[in-house]
Design a protein around this motif. Sequence first.
Motif, PDB file in Angstrom:
ATOM      1  N   LEU A 153       0.674  -1.548  -0.650  1.00 39.90           N
ATOM      2  CA  LEU A 153       0.421  -0.174   0.127  1.00 39.90           C
ATOM      3  C   LEU A 153       1.235   1.450  -0.225  1.00 39.90           C
ATOM      4  O   LEU A 153       0.403   2.714   0.192  1.00 39.90           O
ATOM      5  CB  LEU A 153      -0.737  -0.090   1.373  1.00 39.90           C
ATOM      6  CG  LEU A 153      -2.147  -1.317   1.256  1.00 39.90           C
ATOM      7  CD1 LEU A 153      -2.655  -0.891   2.640  1.00 39.90           C
ATOM      8  CD2 LEU A 153      -2.897  -1.198  -0.114  1.00 39.90           C
ATOM      9  N   TYR A 162      -8.475   0.228  -5.763  1.00 38.98           N
ATOM     10  CA  TYR A 162      -8.489  -0.529  -5.632  1.00 38.98           C
ATOM     11  C   TYR A 162      -8.624  -1.965  -5.825  1.00 38.98           C
ATOM     12  O   TYR A 162     -10.053  -1.747  -5.673  1.00 38.98           O
ATOM     13  CB  TYR A 162      -7.567  -0.187  -3.622  1.00 38.98           C
ATOM     14  CG  TYR A 162      -7.676  -1.107  -2.964  1.00 38.98           C
ATOM     15  CD1 TYR A 162      -6.129  -2.031  -2.968  1.00 38.98           C
ATOM     16  CD2 TYR A 162      -8.190  -2.021  -1.948  1.00 38.98           C
ATOM     17  CE1 TYR A 162      -5.570  -3.434  -2.068  1.00 38.98           C
ATOM     18  CE2 TYR A 162      -7.736  -2.606  -1.084  1.00 38.98           C
ATOM     19  CZ  TYR A 162      -5.648  -3.172  -1.050  1.00 38.98           C
ATOM     20  OH  TYR A 162      -6.109  -4.399  -0.138  1.00 38.98           O
ATOM     21  N   LEU A 358      -4.158   4.614  -1.800  1.00 45.43           N
ATOM     22  CA  LEU A 358      -3.983   3.190  -1.820  1.00 45.43           C
ATOM     23  C   LEU A 358      -4.823   2.864   0.004  1.00 45.43           C
ATOM     24  O   LEU A 358      -5.425   1.516   0.092  1.00 45.43           O
ATOM     25  CB  LEU A 358      -2.947   3.110  -1.609  1.00 45.43           C
ATOM     26  CG  LEU A 358      -2.803   1.695  -3.235  1.00 45.43           C
ATOM     27  CD1 LEU A 358      -1.743   1.473  -3.346  1.00 45.43           C
ATOM     28  CD2 LEU A 358      -3.988   0.952  -4.169  1.00 45.43           C
TER      29      LEU A 358
END
Length: 482
Positions: A153, A162, A358
């Motif tokens: 991440l 994602y 992320l």
Amino acid sequence: MIDDIRFEGSAPLQQQLYQQLSARILHQRFPPGSRLPASRLLAADLGISRNTVNAVYDQLKAEGFLQSRAGKGIFVHEDINHRRLFEQQADTSPIASAALPPLPDPRLGAPAGTLRADGKACLPFSPGLPDLEAFPIRAWNRVLHHQESRLALRGYGDFQGYRPLRQAIASYLRSSRGLRCGEHQVIITNGAQQGLSLIADVFLQPGDRVLSENPGYRGARYALERHGSTLIPVPLKQQVLDVEALTRLGPAKLLYCTPTHQYPMGGILDISQRMALVQWAMRNQTWIIEDDYDSEFHFYNKPFAAIQGMFDNAPVLYVGSFSKTLLPGLRVGYLVVPEALVEAFVWHKRISGGETPLLSQATIAEFMDSGQFSRHLRRMRQLYRDKWSHFQARVTEHLSGLVTPVAESAGMHLVLEGAFDDAEVSSKLRNLGYGSTPLSAHFIGTASRQGLVMGFASANAAQIDGCVEALASVLSAGQGRA
């Protein structure tokens, strides 16, 4: 390290280096007292002779720009008079006399009155603001801490979003909103506003016609008319989009609507109206932008099914976000589009906003997959239902004859209509510490109704009581009367 010096043209390297270093000192990019690289290091970085660097350093020291400190290095002189030096060179500097490039068309700027005052975007009763104190921050932090150590991440992600979050969103929308979609049709955006802007980027050219509810969500209006398109207002009928009026308005490239909870008036399109809307769109080759605004917060009924899932191959672009269900500060939203359009949307997201962080996406995905998101929504529905009932009771008790509430058993706000200058009254409430937006600000062109859009979800019981009393005082005194 100085890595932005470039040598161009036929002028000697010593002269070019002198000019660039002195300019940086004059403009305080190298402030007084800052240390410069040793001549050996700077020469190696720039790929030039050390003698050239030493000659420039000596010249700058002679002119008072630099000073040497024994055993420490070379520094920008602490007593340098930047203003005097700058004024001495201003007349000979080509930058000083150069004209500015042409300014952009002022019509491309923000519409007047659209920017919020600093520090007042999160006042109680600000529309669209959830109860921030009721957010399960401890549970959220546990998920966040579980995700934040993951090496995967820390780098770049997929512009589409994602994948575990796209899967979680698709699953949630299929079960709760009746959408027909897979994770490959979901595009994660930086809030719903970016989703609306991407729709404009993909579909619109100058002169294209766009239909929009009137009154309606201002953010959609700003996004959809910025490419020079023509925004056509569609009136409401009984607090919902007047589908019958569409036949009189002619074809359009896009139609923006909030069918499951009209913003700001709160009405809900019934099944026959939805069928008529989709049939009209298919006949006229118009794409429907379905903004599922506040749809999760129906207090006495289950959330209504979205148009996107009710019909095969419906020409619908579905927009949603986590700003109301979780936190506005996350700035995470999503689009659901037909598979054939995904590539175009992802390309425009790549060039206009890039990836969505992320860590935020991964945290939301786990929060949803673990069941905590659904539990949070159930708690918020009950909490907002109680606030909605309390607010309506206080309005009836203290504002009878002054305002008319437009009450629907859904959402996070209440509209109070009345014969007063809503912009002035909203401003007075803001000065007293209460948020709101004028109903008139939600109209395209001339407003036909006046009132306040009051976001009760962000207010506690004491703030609800205080705001209603303050509003009663303002209106009873005749301030802000139209």
